[in-house]
Design a protein around this motif. Structure first.
Motif, PDB file in Angstrom:
ATOM      1  N   LEU A   5       0.852  -1.194   0.000  1.00  0.00           N
ATOM      2  CA  LEU A   5       0.000   0.000   0.000  1.00  0.00           C
ATOM      3  C   LEU A   5       0.886   1.241   0.000  1.00  0.00           C
ATOM      4  CD1 LEU A   5      -2.906   1.195   0.299  1.00  0.00           C
ATOM      5  CD2 LEU A   5      -2.492   1.202   2.776  1.00  0.00           C
ATOM      6  N   ILE A   6       0.635   2.142  -0.947  1.00  0.00           N
ATOM      7  CA  ILE A   6       1.412   3.379  -1.037  1.00  0.00           C
ATOM      8  C   ILE A   6       0.468   4.580  -1.021  1.00  0.00           C
ATOM      9  CG2 ILE A   6       3.181   4.662  -2.287  1.00  0.00           C
ATOM     10  CD1 ILE A   6       3.978   2.118  -3.693  1.00  0.00           C
ATOM     11  N   PRO A   7       0.360   5.301   0.097  1.00  0.00           N
ATOM     12  CA  PRO A   7      -0.423   6.539   0.112  1.00  0.00           C
ATOM     13  C   PRO A   7       0.261   7.594  -0.753  1.00  0.00           C
ATOM     14  CG  PRO A   7      -0.008   5.726   2.339  1.00  0.00           C
ATOM     15  CD  PRO A   7       0.907   4.977   1.428  1.00  0.00           C
ATOM     16  N   THR A   8      -0.514   8.367  -1.459  1.00  0.00           N
ATOM     17  CA  THR A   8       0.047   9.433  -2.292  1.00  0.00           C
ATOM     18  C   THR A   8      -0.752  10.716  -2.124  1.00  0.00           C
ATOM     19  OG1 THR A   8       0.633  10.115  -4.541  1.00  0.00           O
ATOM     20  CG2 THR A   8      -1.334   8.737  -4.307  1.00  0.00           C
ATOM     21  N   ASP A   9      -0.036  11.842  -2.117  1.00  0.00           N
ATOM     22  CA  ASP A   9      -0.715  13.138  -2.182  1.00  0.00           C
ATOM     23  C   ASP A   9      -0.374  13.831  -3.495  1.00  0.00           C
ATOM     24  OD1 ASP A   9       1.899  13.784  -1.759  1.00  0.00           O
ATOM     25  OD2 ASP A   9       1.580  15.002   0.034  1.00  0.00           O
ATOM     26  N   PHE A  10       0.154  13.045  -4.459  1.00  0.00           N
ATOM     27  CA  PHE A  10       0.496  13.508  -5.800  1.00  0.00           C
ATOM     28  C   PHE A  10       1.664  14.498  -5.804  1.00  0.00           C
ATOM     29  CE2 PHE A  10      -4.198  12.788  -5.814  1.00  0.00           C
ATOM     30  CZ  PHE A  10      -4.161  11.557  -6.443  1.00  0.00           C
ATOM     31  N   SER A  11       2.459  14.497  -4.759  1.00  0.00           N
ATOM     32  CA  SER A  11       3.646  15.350  -4.713  1.00  0.00           C
ATOM     33  C   SER A  11       4.807  14.647  -5.402  1.00  0.00           C
ATOM     34  CB  SER A  11       4.021  15.649  -3.263  1.00  0.00           C
ATOM     35  OG  SER A  11       4.425  14.457  -2.608  1.00  0.00           O
ATOM     36  N   GLU A  12       5.863  15.412  -5.668  1.00  0.00           N
ATOM     37  CA  GLU A  12       7.069  14.819  -6.233  1.00  0.00           C
ATOM     38  C   GLU A  12       7.653  13.795  -5.265  1.00  0.00           C
ATOM     39  OE1 GLU A  12       8.360  15.091  -9.290  1.00  0.00           O
ATOM     40  OE2 GLU A  12       6.549  16.261  -9.715  1.00  0.00           O
ATOM     41  N   ASN A  13       7.535  14.074  -3.975  1.00  0.00           N
ATOM     42  CA  ASN A  13       8.044  13.141  -2.982  1.00  0.00           C
ATOM     43  C   ASN A  13       7.283  11.814  -3.019  1.00  0.00           C
ATOM     44  OD1 ASN A  13       9.539  12.389  -0.497  1.00  0.00           O
ATOM     45  ND2 ASN A  13       7.480  12.429   0.365  1.00  0.00           N
ATOM     46  N   SER A  14       5.971  11.895  -3.169  1.00  0.00           N
ATOM     47  CA  SER A  14       5.174  10.671  -3.268  1.00  0.00           C
ATOM     48  C   SER A  14       5.574   9.855  -4.492  1.00  0.00           C
ATOM     49  CB  SER A  14       3.683  11.013  -3.341  1.00  0.00           C
ATOM     50  OG  SER A  14       3.225  11.540  -2.129  1.00  0.00           O
ATOM     51  N   ARG A  15       5.775  10.539  -5.589  1.00  0.00           N
ATOM     52  CA  ARG A  15       6.173   9.816  -6.799  1.00  0.00           C
ATOM     53  C   ARG A  15       7.557   9.200  -6.634  1.00  0.00           C
ATOM     54  NH1 ARG A  15       4.501  11.922 -12.589  1.00  0.00           N
ATOM     55  NH2 ARG A  15       2.560  11.196 -11.660  1.00  0.00           N
ATOM     56  N   ASN A  16       8.456   9.907  -5.941  1.00  0.00           N
ATOM     57  CA  ASN A  16       9.779   9.339  -5.689  1.00  0.00           C
ATOM     58  C   ASN A  16       9.666   8.071  -4.835  1.00  0.00           C
ATOM     59  OD1 ASN A  16      12.814   9.522  -5.632  1.00  0.00           O
ATOM     60  ND2 ASN A  16      12.400   9.655  -3.434  1.00  0.00           N
ATOM     61  N   ALA A  17       8.755   8.092  -3.849  1.00  0.00           N
ATOM     62  CA  ALA A  17       8.545   6.912  -3.013  1.00  0.00           C
ATOM     63  C   ALA A  17       8.031   5.741  -3.850  1.00  0.00           C
ATOM     64  CB  ALA A  17       7.566   7.237  -1.885  1.00  0.00           C
ATOM     65  N   ILE A  18       7.151   6.033  -4.800  1.00  0.00           N
ATOM     66  CA  ILE A  18       6.631   4.985  -5.680  1.00  0.00           C
ATOM     67  C   ILE A  18       7.749   4.412  -6.548  1.00  0.00           C
ATOM     68  CG2 ILE A  18       5.109   4.532  -7.642  1.00  0.00           C
ATOM     69  CD1 ILE A  18       3.120   6.524  -6.393  1.00  0.00           C
ATOM     70  N   LYS A  19       8.579   5.293  -7.092  1.00  0.00           N
ATOM     71  CA  LYS A  19       9.717   4.829  -7.904  1.00  0.00           C
ATOM     72  C   LYS A  19      10.628   3.926  -7.070  1.00  0.00           C
ATOM     73  CE  LYS A  19       9.983   8.878 -10.973  1.00  0.00           C
ATOM     74  NZ  LYS A  19      10.801  10.072 -11.336  1.00  0.00           N
ATOM     75  N   TYR A  20      10.861   4.342  -5.831  1.00  0.00           N
ATOM     76  CA  TYR A  20      11.715   3.544  -4.946  1.00  0.00           C
ATOM     77  C   TYR A  20      11.091   2.163  -4.734  1.00  0.00           C
ATOM     78  CZ  TYR A  20      14.883   2.383  -1.149  1.00  0.00           C
ATOM     79  OH  TYR A  20      15.837   1.764  -0.377  1.00  0.00           O
ATOM     80  N   ALA A  21       9.787   2.131  -4.509  1.00  0.00           N
ATOM     81  CA  ALA A  21       9.094   0.860  -4.269  1.00  0.00           C
ATOM     82  C   ALA A  21       9.202  -0.071  -5.478  1.00  0.00           C
ATOM     83  CB  ALA A  21       7.629   1.123  -3.946  1.00  0.00           C
ATOM     84  N   LEU A  22       9.062   0.486  -6.682  1.00  0.00           N
ATOM     85  CA  LEU A  22       9.129  -0.338  -7.890  1.00  0.00           C
ATOM     86  C   LEU A  22      10.506  -0.982  -8.039  1.00  0.00           C
ATOM     87  CD1 LEU A  22       7.206   1.936 -10.425  1.00  0.00           C
ATOM     88  CD2 LEU A  22       6.373  -0.087  -9.225  1.00  0.00           C
ATOM     89  N   GLU A  23      11.546  -0.261  -7.667  1.00  0.00           N
ATOM     90  CA  GLU A  23      12.894  -0.820  -7.761  1.00  0.00           C
ATOM     91  C   GLU A  23      13.187  -1.755  -6.589  1.00  0.00           C
ATOM     92  OE1 GLU A  23      16.068   1.789  -9.363  1.00  0.00           O
ATOM     93  OE2 GLU A  23      14.616   3.391  -9.078  1.00  0.00           O
ATOM     94  N   TYR A  24      12.730  -1.375  -5.404  1.00  0.00           N
ATOM     95  CA  TYR A  24      12.943  -2.196  -4.208  1.00  0.00           C
ATOM     96  C   TYR A  24      12.315  -3.578  -4.389  1.00  0.00           C
ATOM     97  CZ  TYR A  24      12.928  -3.358   0.821  1.00  0.00           C
ATOM     98  OH  TYR A  24      13.126  -3.956   2.045  1.00  0.00           O
ATOM     99  N   PHE A  25      11.123  -3.629  -4.993  1.00  0.00           N
ATOM    100  CA  PHE A  25      10.418  -4.894  -5.215  1.00  0.00           C
ATOM    101  C   PHE A  25      10.488  -5.317  -6.686  1.00  0.00           C
ATOM    102  CE2 PHE A  25       8.231  -3.111  -1.454  1.00  0.00           C
ATOM    103  CZ  PHE A  25       8.386  -4.169  -0.571  1.00  0.00           C
ATOM    104  N   SER A  26      11.564  -4.963  -7.358  1.00  0.00           N
ATOM    105  CA  SER A  26      11.659  -5.194  -8.803  1.00  0.00           C
ATOM    106  C   SER A  26      11.599  -6.669  -9.193  1.00  0.00           C
ATOM    107  CB  SER A  26      12.950  -4.572  -9.358  1.00  0.00           C
ATOM    108  OG  SER A  26      14.090  -5.176  -8.757  1.00  0.00           O
ATOM    109  N   ASP A  27      12.059  -7.550  -8.298  1.00  0.00           N
ATOM    110  CA  ASP A  27      12.087  -8.976  -8.623  1.00  0.00           C
ATOM    111  C   ASP A  27      10.993  -9.766  -7.895  1.00  0.00           C
ATOM    112  OD1 ASP A  27      14.352  -8.637 -10.254  1.00  0.00           O
ATOM    113  OD2 ASP A  27      15.685  -8.782  -8.522  1.00  0.00           O
TER     114      ASP A  27
END
Length: 278
Positions: A5-27
């Protein structure tokens, strides 16, 4: 399959957190639930005061829906794993209630949150809510600072005072994290100067050694009147990529992550924290 679950407020920081999650769980096969929580409840069962109010509320709903769709589109473009699926969620509850609801309904394994950021909708700081979520939602939380960039997980530090035996949920979550990235564990004891371990602390340290006997791990301590500096020195020396801490150690979390007292400390700019719940 993990549920994140990733809460977002549509900020650049939220998007950075999403990018981090995609790479962290890439496999890893993951269902990503992207959640936006509105600031106020919209109750369409009551008559709006005037057409203008109703129109404004409808515009807000439409704007949120459009932003969530765009967030999902970006996620799909960034993800390199076909086993990643993305689902938009919108709640009109307060943040803690909304997250609790989704954790229960979607059987969430991890919550991933950014710590700061300015919303495109309400200009608020999501980071101000992080402490509430950490203390009131019983789910592992990966906290991603606004400048964090994923570059692999070389070593994971686990902060402890050895004053308790950690329950199975903490050990299991930490073990799962080590397995995901094949990372060594560096157990770091925070202690006062010139003090040794009590008999109880020695036993608890022994339990940790037993629990992680099949994984690469080592034990260390930091003894510094400036806790933040001690942690930073350790993180740099041991190439720490992630710091794990149990939620009940709120003092550690507040000092090291949410409100570092020393401006000279820089690890909070790029060091993610994994907050574990018993």
């Amino acid at each position: 399959m993990k549920n994140i679950l990733i809460p977002t407020d549509f900020s650049e920081n939220s998007r950075n957190a999403i990018k981090y999650a995609l790479e962290y769980f890439s496999d890893v096969a993951v269902n990503f639930y992207i959640l936006h929580v509105s600031n106020k409840n919209l109750n369409f069962k009551e008559e709006p005061e005037n057409i203008s109010d109703f129109s404004s509320e409808m515009q807000t709903v439409q704007s949120t829906s459009a932003l969530l769709k765009e967030e999902i589109r970006v996620c799909q473009q960034l993800s390199k794993n076909q086993a990643h699926a993305f689902f938009p969620l919108h709640e009109n509850l307060n943040l803690v209630e909304a997250i609790r609801k989704q954790v229960a309904e979607k059987e969430i394994d991890y919550i991933l949150m950014g710590t700061r950021g300015t919303s495109k909708i309400n200009r608020s700081e999501m980071g101000s809510n992080t402490c509430d979520v950490i203390t009131k939602v019983k789910c592992p939380i990966l906290v991603v600072p606004e400048h964090a960039k994923f570059s692999g997980i070389k070593n994971i530090a686990f902060l402890t005072d050895y004053n308790c035996i950690y329950r199975n949920k903490v050990i299991t979550t930490l073990s799962d994290t080590l397995d995901t990235h094949q990372s060594p564990l560096r157990v770091l004891h925070i202690r006062a100067q010139n003090t040794g371990l009590t008999a109880s602390q020695t036993d608890n340290k022994g339990f940790l050694h037993y629990f992680f006997k099949e994984k690469k791990h080592s034990f260390h301590f930091v003894e510094n009147k400036d806790l933040e500096i001690g942690i930073q020195d350790f993180a740099e020396t041991w190439e720490i990529s992630l710091v794990a801490v149990v939620a009940k150690n709120l003092n550690f979390i507040q000092r090291l992550l949410l409100r570092p007292a020393l401006k000279s400390v820089s690890y909070t700019a790029n060091m993610p924290f994994l907050v574990l719940h018993e």
